[in-house]
Design a protein around this motif. Structure first.
Motif, PDB file in Angstrom:
ATOM      1  N   ARG A 303      82.936  57.554  62.098  1.00 14.58           N
ATOM      2  CA  ARG A 303      83.187  58.317  63.334  1.00 14.58           C
ATOM      3  C   ARG A 303      84.152  59.470  63.065  1.00 14.58           C
ATOM      4  NH1 ARG A 303      83.793  52.861  65.240  1.00 14.58           N
ATOM      5  NH2 ARG A 303      81.867  52.176  66.244  1.00 14.58           N
ATOM      6  N   ALA A 304      85.183  59.206  62.274  1.00 18.90           N
ATOM      7  CA  ALA A 304      86.148  60.258  61.952  1.00 18.90           C
ATOM      8  C   ALA A 304      85.481  61.387  61.172  1.00 18.90           C
ATOM      9  CB  ALA A 304      87.310  59.676  61.163  1.00 18.90           C
ATOM     10  N   ALA A 305      84.627  61.040  60.221  1.00 21.99           N
ATOM     11  CA  ALA A 305      83.964  62.061  59.415  1.00 21.99           C
ATOM     12  C   ALA A 305      82.989  62.878  60.257  1.00 21.99           C
ATOM     13  CB  ALA A 305      83.232  61.398  58.248  1.00 21.99           C
ATOM     14  N   LEU A 306      82.267  62.222  61.154  1.00 22.06           N
ATOM     15  CA  LEU A 306      81.340  62.953  62.018  1.00 22.06           C
ATOM     16  C   LEU A 306      82.090  63.837  63.014  1.00 22.06           C
ATOM     17  CD1 LEU A 306      78.689  60.136  62.524  1.00 22.06           C
ATOM     18  CD2 LEU A 306      78.321  62.330  61.364  1.00 22.06           C
ATOM     19  N   ALA A 307      83.260  63.377  63.455  1.00 17.70           N
ATOM     20  CA  ALA A 307      84.090  64.224  64.326  1.00 17.70           C
ATOM     21  C   ALA A 307      84.513  65.481  63.571  1.00 17.70           C
ATOM     22  CB  ALA A 307      85.304  63.446  64.812  1.00 17.70           C
ATOM     23  N   LEU A 308      84.858  65.342  62.295  1.00 17.12           N
ATOM     24  CA  LEU A 308      85.191  66.506  61.485  1.00 17.12           C
ATOM     25  C   LEU A 308      83.986  67.427  61.344  1.00 17.12           C
ATOM     26  CD1 LEU A 308      86.911  68.176  59.538  1.00 17.12           C
ATOM     27  CD2 LEU A 308      86.316  66.537  57.726  1.00 17.12           C
ATOM     28  N   LEU A 309      82.808  66.863  61.085  1.00 15.41           N
ATOM     29  CA  LEU A 309      81.603  67.679  60.939  1.00 15.41           C
ATOM     30  C   LEU A 309      81.332  68.494  62.200  1.00 15.41           C
ATOM     31  CD1 LEU A 309      79.127  68.458  59.214  1.00 15.41           C
ATOM     32  CD2 LEU A 309      77.934  66.470  60.201  1.00 15.41           C
ATOM     33  N   ARG A 310      81.584  67.904  63.356  1.00 12.82           N
ATOM     34  CA  ARG A 310      81.321  68.607  64.615  1.00 12.82           C
ATOM     35  C   ARG A 310      82.226  69.812  64.834  1.00 12.82           C
ATOM     36  NH1 ARG A 310      80.838  63.246  66.408  1.00 12.82           N
ATOM     37  NH2 ARG A 310      82.879  63.289  67.439  1.00 12.82           N
ATOM     38  N   THR A 311      83.320  69.903  64.088  1.00 11.72           N
ATOM     39  CA  THR A 311      84.199  71.063  64.232  1.00 11.72           C
ATOM     40  C   THR A 311      83.641  72.292  63.531  1.00 11.72           C
ATOM     41  OG1 THR A 311      85.535  70.573  62.251  1.00 11.72           O
ATOM     42  CG2 THR A 311      86.213  69.536  64.341  1.00 11.72           C
ATOM     43  N   TYR A 312      82.584  72.105  62.726  1.00 11.13           N
ATOM     44  CA  TYR A 312      81.967  73.224  62.026  1.00 11.13           C
ATOM     45  C   TYR A 312      80.781  73.742  62.832  1.00 11.13           C
ATOM     46  CZ  TYR A 312      84.767  72.167  57.908  1.00 11.13           C
ATOM     47  OH  TYR A 312      85.810  71.980  57.046  1.00 11.13           O
ATOM     48  N   PRO A 313      80.494  75.033  62.746  1.00 13.21           N
ATOM     49  CA  PRO A 313      79.349  75.581  63.479  1.00 13.21           C
ATOM     50  C   PRO A 313      78.029  75.133  62.863  1.00 13.21           C
ATOM     51  CG  PRO A 313      80.315  77.272  62.084  1.00 13.21           C
ATOM     52  CD  PRO A 313      81.233  76.077  62.004  1.00 13.21           C
ATOM     53  N   ALA A 314      76.966  75.176  63.640  1.00  8.95           N
ATOM     54  CA  ALA A 314      75.632  74.898  63.123  1.00  8.95           C
ATOM     55  C   ALA A 314      75.234  75.998  62.124  1.00  8.95           C
ATOM     56  CB  ALA A 314      74.641  74.835  64.285  1.00  8.95           C
ATOM     57  N   PRO A 315      74.364  75.643  61.172  1.00 10.77           N
ATOM     58  CA  PRO A 315      73.675  74.369  60.992  1.00 10.77           C
ATOM     59  C   PRO A 315      74.523  73.353  60.227  1.00 10.77           C
ATOM     60  CG  PRO A 315      72.874  75.958  59.394  1.00 10.77           C
ATOM     61  CD  PRO A 315      73.851  76.690  60.262  1.00 10.77           C
ATOM     62  N   ARG A 316      74.340  72.065  60.583  1.00 12.31           N
ATOM     63  CA  ARG A 316      75.072  70.975  59.957  1.00 12.31           C
ATOM     64  C   ARG A 316      74.088  69.922  59.471  1.00 12.31           C
ATOM     65  NH1 ARG A 316      78.477  71.483  65.295  1.00 12.31           N
ATOM     66  NH2 ARG A 316      76.346  71.056  65.977  1.00 12.31           N
ATOM     67  N   LEU A 317      74.408  69.312  58.348  1.00 10.31           N
ATOM     68  CA  LEU A 317      73.593  68.240  57.768  1.00 10.31           C
ATOM     69  C   LEU A 317      74.481  67.043  57.488  1.00 10.31           C
ATOM     70  CD1 LEU A 317      71.164  66.919  56.303  1.00 10.31           C
ATOM     71  CD2 LEU A 317      71.781  68.248  54.262  1.00 10.31           C
ATOM     72  N   ALA A 318      74.084  65.865  57.977  1.00  9.78           N
ATOM     73  CA  ALA A 318      74.805  64.622  57.691  1.00  9.78           C
ATOM     74  C   ALA A 318      73.981  63.773  56.736  1.00  9.78           C
ATOM     75  CB  ALA A 318      75.077  63.850  58.978  1.00  9.78           C
ATOM     76  N   VAL A 319      74.522  63.522  55.557  1.00  8.75           N
ATOM     77  CA  VAL A 319      73.893  62.632  54.575  1.00  8.75           C
ATOM     78  C   VAL A 319      74.737  61.362  54.548  1.00  8.75           C
ATOM     79  CG1 VAL A 319      73.171  62.333  52.184  1.00  8.75           C
ATOM     80  CG2 VAL A 319      73.106  64.610  53.234  1.00  8.75           C
ATOM     81  N   LEU A 320      74.211  60.303  55.139  1.00  4.86           N
ATOM     82  CA  LEU A 320      74.990  59.077  55.310  1.00  4.86           C
ATOM     83  C   LEU A 320      74.312  57.913  54.609  1.00  4.86           C
ATOM     84  CD1 LEU A 320      75.834  59.348  59.138  1.00  4.86           C
ATOM     85  CD2 LEU A 320      77.042  60.363  57.184  1.00  4.86           C
ATOM     86  N   GLY A 321      75.115  57.092  53.929  1.00  7.02           N
ATOM     87  CA  GLY A 321      74.613  55.872  53.309  1.00  7.02           C
ATOM     88  C   GLY A 321      75.080  54.657  54.082  1.00  7.02           C
ATOM     89  N   ASP A 322      74.446  53.541  53.851  1.00  6.59           N
ATOM     90  CA  ASP A 322      74.763  52.299  54.557  1.00  6.59           C
ATOM     91  C   ASP A 322      76.239  51.944  54.486  1.00  6.59           C
ATOM     92  OD1 ASP A 322      72.247  51.804  55.471  1.00  6.59           O
ATOM     93  OD2 ASP A 322      71.877  50.040  54.211  1.00  6.59           O
ATOM     94  N   MET A 323      76.677  51.214  55.517  1.00  6.85           N
ATOM     95  CA  MET A 323      78.023  50.633  55.562  1.00  6.85           C
ATOM     96  C   MET A 323      77.882  49.143  55.265  1.00  6.85           C
ATOM     97  SD  MET A 323      79.137  52.508  59.124  1.00  6.85           S
ATOM     98  CE  MET A 323      77.602  51.973  59.906  1.00  6.85           C
ATOM     99  N   HIS A 324      78.601  48.666  54.287  1.00  7.49           N
ATOM    100  CA  HIS A 324      78.416  47.288  53.818  1.00  7.49           C
ATOM    101  C   HIS A 324      79.463  46.338  54.396  1.00  7.49           C
ATOM    102  CE1 HIS A 324      75.959  48.601  50.023  1.00  7.49           C
ATOM    103  NE2 HIS A 324      75.378  48.895  51.160  1.00  7.49           N
ATOM    104  N   GLU A 325      79.179  45.040  54.273  1.00  4.71           N
ATOM    105  CA  GLU A 325      80.088  43.948  54.633  1.00  4.71           C
ATOM    106  C   GLU A 325      80.475  43.963  56.118  1.00  4.71           C
ATOM    107  OE1 GLU A 325      83.415  43.852  51.946  1.00  4.71           O
ATOM    108  OE2 GLU A 325      82.172  43.360  50.217  1.00  4.71           O
ATOM    109  N   LEU A 326      79.497  44.234  56.972  1.00  4.58           N
ATOM    110  CA  LEU A 326      79.782  44.261  58.405  1.00  4.58           C
ATOM    111  C   LEU A 326      79.306  43.003  59.129  1.00  4.58           C
ATOM    112  CD1 LEU A 326      78.999  47.976  59.329  1.00  4.58           C
ATOM    113  CD2 LEU A 326      81.210  46.905  58.898  1.00  4.58           C
ATOM    114  N   GLY A 327      78.705  42.074  58.414  1.00  4.00           N
ATOM    115  CA  GLY A 327      78.334  40.806  59.023  1.00  4.00           C
ATOM    116  C   GLY A 327      77.437  40.972  60.235  1.00  4.00           C
ATOM    117  N   ALA A 328      77.774  40.279  61.316  1.00  2.00           N
ATOM    118  CA  ALA A 328      76.961  40.300  62.528  1.00  2.00           C
ATOM    119  C   ALA A 328      76.931  41.672  63.189  1.00  2.00           C
ATOM    120  CB  ALA A 328      77.480  39.255  63.518  1.00  2.00           C
ATOM    121  N   ARG A 329      77.850  42.548  62.821  1.00  2.00           N
ATOM    122  CA  ARG A 329      77.900  43.884  63.409  1.00  2.00           C
ATOM    123  C   ARG A 329      76.999  44.878  62.681  1.00  2.00           C
ATOM    124  NH1 ARG A 329      79.145  47.295  67.103  1.00  2.00           N
ATOM    125  NH2 ARG A 329      80.656  48.568  65.958  1.00  2.00           N
ATOM    126  N   THR A 330      76.311  44.439  61.640  1.00  2.00           N
ATOM    127  CA  THR A 330      75.571  45.368  60.788  1.00  2.00           C
ATOM    128  C   THR A 330      74.556  46.194  61.570  1.00  2.00           C
ATOM    129  OG1 THR A 330      75.857  44.002  58.813  1.00  2.00           O
ATOM    130  CG2 THR A 330      74.026  45.551  58.811  1.00  2.00           C
TER     131      THR A 330
END
Length: 420
Positions: A303-330
């Protein structure tokens, strides 16, 4: 026999320096006893072992113990007592996010302002890294900045008992390693366990509300608060999360009696660590801006990284990989972050089975899913990039998305280690 002073302690024969003590730790994927010859070749003064080889390397003295890990911890505790007697203060940094950056900023500010000290090398924050960090500190130092991490219950308390911090920073409480802590309350119990391990007359520094998700339980520890410092952060350290990290370093510098102008000057030269909100090509109008946040990820840091990305003007690209060890919240966490990414960037490339499981029959415009990494993805990511594009790259450590950073940096004609 001529006596010679010991130069330090190490567990990795590849990085051992002449005169150091080699501690032969047995791990899940390696056995230090297999590298005694390497330690001898590197010039080790002594090897601490659990079993002596039938043919010891010539010139390498051996000390046999029941457990080399226990020996490492006992050495660290004894050395911690020496540091206390000499006035070297132990600063610990723990929390769900921002540990390495905060520890790095603390060291940057204090050392730039004339104090002498050491810090955890890389992310040395576990049952091996913490004692090695303590053992690397010298009694004549003013401080040692020690990172404390966890991914299982009980680790913070155990590591805190080794470090016995004089000043303890808890950066935040967030959704980390939920597969083992269960929920946010479990994370809080783990992180706040440090408060019972502080040195006498120690101080705990915690974020001020609303920057702390859960308040600490009743404790005898002295607690002070810190809050984001927008006007005191280097331009190379973007984002509100880095303002909070810098605020912790500022609070510690003030505790050491450093004047405000010197703190400002020290922070103005701060640079990010690799993979932690590091900006590449930001000042080059001929290449896209890369936000290299590839080192690790959990829902809060996403969320913090995406908030930072939103401070930049378009066009924007988000390349995101899985978040591990989240258990039932995955499933829920990946669905939430995928939705947030789609509103934060015009184009999203989501990699890993966690994100792929959130795909719906009706595709979201601009969002593509890839169940696993493959080298061809680098070309797909680069396709359509223009000099005005800002690219965020972030994922859990096991996703190894630094290879995206490296591939894009090569494509645009620069080394990621040298770009600014």
């Amino acid at each position: 026999m001529t006596e010679r002073p010991l130069a330090g302690f190490g567990i990795d024969g590849r990085r051992l320096r002449p005169g150091e003590v080699f501690i032969a730790i047995t791990g899940a994927r390696y056995d230090g006893h297999d590298f005694l010859d390497q330690a001898a070749h590197a010039g080790a003064a002594l090897a601490i072992v659990e079993r002596a080889p039938p043919d010891p390397p010539p010139g390498l003295a051996l000390l046999a113990v029941d457990s080399t890990l226990t020996a490492l911890h006992r050495l660290a505790v004894a050395h911690r007592a020496r540091l206390r007697a000499a006035g070297c203060r132990v600063i610990s940094v723990s929390g769900s996010n921002g540990k390495s950056t905060t520890r790095h900023l603390i060291h940057q500010v204090l050392s730039t302002c004339g104090l002498r000290g050491t810090q955890s090398p890389r992310s040395f924050n576990n049952h091996l890294g913490v004692p090695l960090t303590l053992l690397a500190a010298r009694p004549e130092d003013d401080f040692v900045a020690c990172e404390i991490g966890t991914n299982h219950p009980g680790e913070v308390a155990a590591l805190g008992a080794l470090a016995q911090p004089d000043i303890a920073v808890i950066t935040n409480i967030g959704e980390e390693h939920l597969a083992f802590f269960g929920d946010l309350a479990g994370v809080a119990r783990e992180e706040f366990a440090l408060l019972d391990q502080l040195a006498p007359d120690a101080l705990a520094l915690l974020p001020a509300p609303p920057w702390l998700a859960i308040e600490p339980p009743s404790t005898h520890a002295r607690i002070a608060r810190f809050a984001p410092a927008p006007g005191l952060v280097a331009a190379a350290l973007p984002g509100v999360h880095n303002q909070l990290n810098a605020a912790a370093a500022i609070a510690i510098a003030r505790r050491f009696g450093i004047a405000e102008p010197r703190i400002r000057a020290a922070l103005s030269t701060a640079q990010p660590l690799p993979g932690r909100s590091r900006l590449l090509f930001a000042t080059d109008p001929t290449r896209p801006t890369l936000i290299d946040d590839s080192y690790n990820a959990n829902p809060d840091s996403m969320r913090a990284a995406l908030a930072l990305l939103r401070t930049y003007p378009a066009p924007r690209l988000a390349v995101l990989g899985d978040m591990h060890e989240l258990g039932a919240r995955t499933a829920t966490a990946h669905r939430e972050i995928a939705a947030l990414a789609a509103t934060s960037a015009e184009r999203c490339i989501l990699i890993g089975p966690g994100f792929a499981a959130t795909a719906t029959p009706a595709p979201t415009p601009g969002v593509t899913y890839h169940p696993s990494w493959h080298p061809a993805l680098s070309s797909r990511i680069a396709a359509g990039l223009s000099p005005t594009t800002t690219v965020l790259i972030k994922g859990s450590r096991a996703m190894a998305l630094e290879r995206v950073v490296e591939a894009l940096s090569r494509r645009f004609g620069a080394s990621p280690r040298l770009s600014t």
